[in-house]
Design a protein around this motif. Sequence first.
Motif, short mmCIF file in Angstrom:
data_model
loop_
_atom_site.label_atom_id
_atom_site.label_comp_id
_atom_site.label_asym_id
_atom_site.label_seq_id
_atom_site.Cartn_x
_atom_site.Cartn_y
_atom_site.Cartn_z
N TRP A 36 0.81 -1.22 0.00
CA TRP A 36 0.00 0.00 0.00
C TRP A 36 0.85 1.28 0.00
CZ3 TRP A 36 -4.54 1.58 -1.42
CH2 TRP A 36 -5.11 2.73 -0.89
N PRO A 37 1.84 1.42 0.89
CA PRO A 37 2.63 2.67 0.89
C PRO A 37 3.36 2.93 -0.44
CG PRO A 37 3.00 1.48 2.92
CD PRO A 37 2.22 0.57 2.01
N GLU A 38 3.86 1.87 -1.09
CA GLU A 38 4.55 2.05 -2.36
C GLU A 38 3.58 2.41 -3.48
OE1 GLU A 38 5.08 -1.09 -0.75
OE2 GLU A 38 6.90 -0.45 0.28
N ILE A 39 2.36 1.91 -3.41
CA ILE A 39 1.38 2.14 -4.47
C ILE A 39 0.84 3.57 -4.42
CG2 ILE A 39 -0.90 1.46 -5.33
CD1 ILE A 39 -0.18 -1.41 -4.36
N VAL A 40 0.42 4.00 -3.24
CA VAL A 40 -0.23 5.32 -3.14
C VAL A 40 0.68 6.42 -2.62
CG1 VAL A 40 -2.52 4.32 -2.86
CG2 VAL A 40 -1.17 4.85 -0.84
N GLY A 41 1.83 6.06 -2.10
CA GLY A 41 2.76 7.05 -1.54
C GLY A 41 2.67 7.09 -0.02
N GLU A 42 3.77 7.46 0.59
CA GLU A 42 3.85 7.47 2.06
C GLU A 42 2.87 8.44 2.70
OE1 GLU A 42 5.58 5.53 4.13
OE2 GLU A 42 6.46 4.41 2.49
#
Length: 160
Positions: A36-42
Amino acid sequence: MSRHGRFTPAADLLRQKIRELGEARGFSTTRLLTHWPEIVGESVAAIARPLEVRHSRGKKPEEGATLTILALGAAALRLEMEKERLRERVNACYGYNAITKIRIKQAGPESFVSDEPPAPVRPSPVPQGTIQPLANGVSDSELRLALAALAANVLSRSRP
Protein backbone atom coordinates in the motif's frame (compact mmCIF):
# COMPACT_ATOMS: atom_id res chain seq x y z
CA MET A 1 10.64 -27.14 10.31
CA SER A 2 10.01 -29.38 7.35
CA ARG A 3 10.59 -33.12 7.19
CA HIS A 4 13.98 -32.74 5.59
CA GLY A 5 15.43 -30.61 8.39
CA ARG A 6 15.08 -27.28 6.58
CA PHE A 7 13.30 -24.33 8.04
CA THR A 8 10.25 -22.97 6.27
CA PRO A 9 10.05 -19.16 6.05
CA ALA A 10 7.20 -17.58 8.02
CA ALA A 11 5.89 -15.99 4.81
CA ASP A 12 5.41 -19.46 3.30
CA LEU A 13 3.61 -20.72 6.40
CA LEU A 14 1.17 -17.78 6.42
CA ARG A 15 0.68 -17.29 2.67
CA GLN A 16 -2.50 -19.39 2.39
CA LYS A 17 -4.12 -17.86 5.49
CA ILE A 18 -3.33 -14.33 4.31
CA ARG A 19 -4.77 -15.14 0.88
CA GLU A 20 -7.99 -16.47 2.45
CA LEU A 21 -8.39 -13.38 4.65
CA GLY A 22 -7.67 -11.04 1.74
CA GLU A 23 -10.14 -12.81 -0.54
CA ALA A 24 -12.82 -12.57 2.16
CA ARG A 25 -12.47 -8.77 1.91
CA GLY A 26 -12.49 -8.86 -1.89
CA PHE A 27 -8.76 -8.57 -2.54
CA SER A 28 -7.98 -11.12 -5.25
CA THR A 29 -4.29 -10.43 -4.77
CA THR A 30 -2.73 -9.30 -1.51
CA ARG A 31 -0.28 -6.98 -3.26
CA LEU A 32 -2.56 -3.98 -2.73
CA LEU A 33 -2.58 -4.68 1.01
CA THR A 34 1.08 -5.52 1.44
CA HIS A 35 2.50 -2.76 -0.79
CA TRP A 36 0.00 0.00 0.00
CA PRO A 37 2.63 2.67 0.89
CA GLU A 38 4.55 2.05 -2.36
CA ILE A 39 1.38 2.14 -4.47
CA VAL A 40 -0.23 5.32 -3.14
CA GLY A 41 2.76 7.05 -1.54
CA GLU A 42 3.85 7.47 2.06
CA SER A 43 1.79 10.61 2.70
CA VAL A 44 -1.46 8.92 1.65
CA ALA A 45 -0.58 5.63 3.37
CA ALA A 46 -0.18 7.51 6.66
CA ILE A 47 -3.80 8.70 6.54
CA ALA A 48 -5.58 5.94 4.59
CA ARG A 49 -5.78 2.14 4.33
CA PRO A 50 -7.56 -0.14 1.88
CA LEU A 51 -10.59 -1.71 3.51
CA GLU A 52 -12.29 -3.85 0.87
CA VAL A 53 -12.93 -4.39 -2.81
CA ARG A 54 -16.54 -5.06 -3.83
CA HIS A 55 -17.96 -6.11 -7.17
CA SER A 56 -21.50 -4.92 -7.76
CA ARG A 57 -24.15 -7.56 -8.15
CA GLY A 58 -25.00 -8.22 -11.76
CA LYS A 59 -21.76 -6.64 -12.97
CA LYS A 60 -19.06 -8.71 -14.56
CA PRO A 61 -15.61 -8.59 -12.91
CA GLU A 62 -14.22 -7.01 -16.10
CA GLU A 63 -16.50 -4.00 -15.54
CA GLY A 64 -14.60 -3.01 -12.42
CA ALA A 65 -15.08 -2.93 -8.70
CA THR A 66 -15.38 -0.43 -5.86
CA LEU A 67 -12.41 0.03 -3.54
CA THR A 68 -13.33 1.22 -0.06
CA ILE A 69 -10.59 3.18 1.69
CA LEU A 70 -10.55 3.89 5.42
CA ALA A 71 -9.35 7.47 5.95
CA LEU A 72 -8.25 9.26 9.08
CA GLY A 73 -10.88 11.89 10.03
CA ALA A 74 -10.67 15.09 8.02
CA ALA A 75 -8.10 13.55 5.68
CA ALA A 76 -11.07 12.03 3.86
CA LEU A 77 -11.64 15.44 2.23
CA ARG A 78 -8.11 15.44 0.84
CA LEU A 79 -8.54 11.91 -0.47
CA GLU A 80 -11.87 12.83 -2.04
CA MET A 81 -9.99 15.31 -4.24
CA GLU A 82 -7.30 12.74 -5.08
CA LYS A 83 -9.68 9.87 -5.93
CA GLU A 84 -8.84 9.74 -9.62
CA ARG A 85 -5.08 9.75 -9.03
CA LEU A 86 -5.48 7.00 -6.40
CA ARG A 87 -7.63 4.95 -8.76
CA GLU A 88 -4.99 5.22 -11.49
CA ARG A 89 -2.23 4.13 -9.14
CA VAL A 90 -4.23 1.19 -7.78
CA ASN A 91 -5.14 0.07 -11.30
CA ALA A 92 -1.47 0.29 -12.26
CA CYS A 93 -0.80 -2.17 -9.43
CA TYR A 94 -3.40 -4.59 -10.81
CA GLY A 95 -2.25 -4.10 -14.39
CA TYR A 96 -5.74 -3.43 -15.75
CA ASN A 97 -8.79 -1.28 -14.98
CA ALA A 98 -9.82 -3.36 -11.94
CA ILE A 99 -11.18 -0.46 -9.87
CA THR A 100 -13.77 1.86 -11.39
CA LYS A 101 -14.91 3.61 -8.23
CA ILE A 102 -13.36 4.57 -4.89
CA ARG A 103 -15.44 5.02 -1.76
CA ILE A 104 -13.94 6.72 1.29
CA LYS A 105 -14.98 6.01 4.87
CA GLN A 106 -13.87 8.20 7.76
CA ALA A 107 -12.36 6.61 10.85
CA GLY A 108 -10.93 7.76 14.15
CA PRO A 109 -7.26 7.59 15.12
CA GLU A 110 -7.78 4.27 16.94
CA SER A 111 -8.13 2.61 13.51
CA PHE A 112 -4.62 3.72 12.61
CA VAL A 113 -2.71 2.56 15.66
CA SER A 114 0.68 1.33 14.56
CA ASP A 115 1.81 -2.21 15.29
CA GLU A 116 5.25 -0.90 16.15
CA PRO A 117 6.07 -0.52 19.83
CA PRO A 118 6.34 3.08 21.01
CA ALA A 119 9.80 4.56 21.26
CA PRO A 120 11.26 4.36 24.76
CA VAL A 121 10.91 7.52 26.82
CA ARG A 122 14.29 8.99 27.66
CA PRO A 123 14.25 10.71 31.02
CA SER A 124 15.52 14.26 30.98
CA PRO A 125 18.62 14.81 33.09
CA VAL A 126 18.01 16.27 36.54
CA PRO A 127 20.67 18.55 38.03
CA GLN A 128 22.52 16.71 40.82
CA GLY A 129 22.14 19.69 43.14
CA THR A 130 18.35 19.22 43.34
CA ILE A 131 18.55 15.54 44.34
CA GLN A 132 21.18 15.60 47.14
CA PRO A 133 19.23 17.81 49.58
CA LEU A 134 16.25 15.42 49.39
CA ALA A 135 18.22 12.52 50.89
CA ASN A 136 20.52 14.47 53.29
CA GLY A 137 18.69 13.61 56.51
CA VAL A 138 19.14 9.81 56.08
CA SER A 139 22.08 8.26 57.98
CA ASP A 140 22.14 4.84 56.23
CA SER A 141 24.28 5.26 53.10
CA GLU A 142 22.52 2.51 51.07
CA LEU A 143 19.11 3.93 51.86
CA ARG A 144 20.32 7.46 51.05
CA LEU A 145 21.61 6.32 47.63
CA ALA A 146 18.37 4.44 46.92
CA LEU A 147 16.28 7.50 47.85
CA ALA A 148 18.47 9.72 45.68
CA ALA A 149 18.02 7.33 42.73
CA LEU A 150 14.25 7.27 43.32
CA ALA A 151 14.12 11.07 43.48
CA ALA A 152 16.13 11.36 40.26
CA ASN A 153 13.77 8.92 38.53
CA VAL A 154 10.61 10.68 39.70
CA LEU A 155 11.91 14.16 38.90
CA SER A 156 13.18 13.19 35.45
CA ARG A 157 9.77 11.73 34.42
CA SER A 158 7.67 14.55 35.85
CA ARG A 159 9.43 17.26 33.84
CA PRO A 160 7.67 18.52 30.68
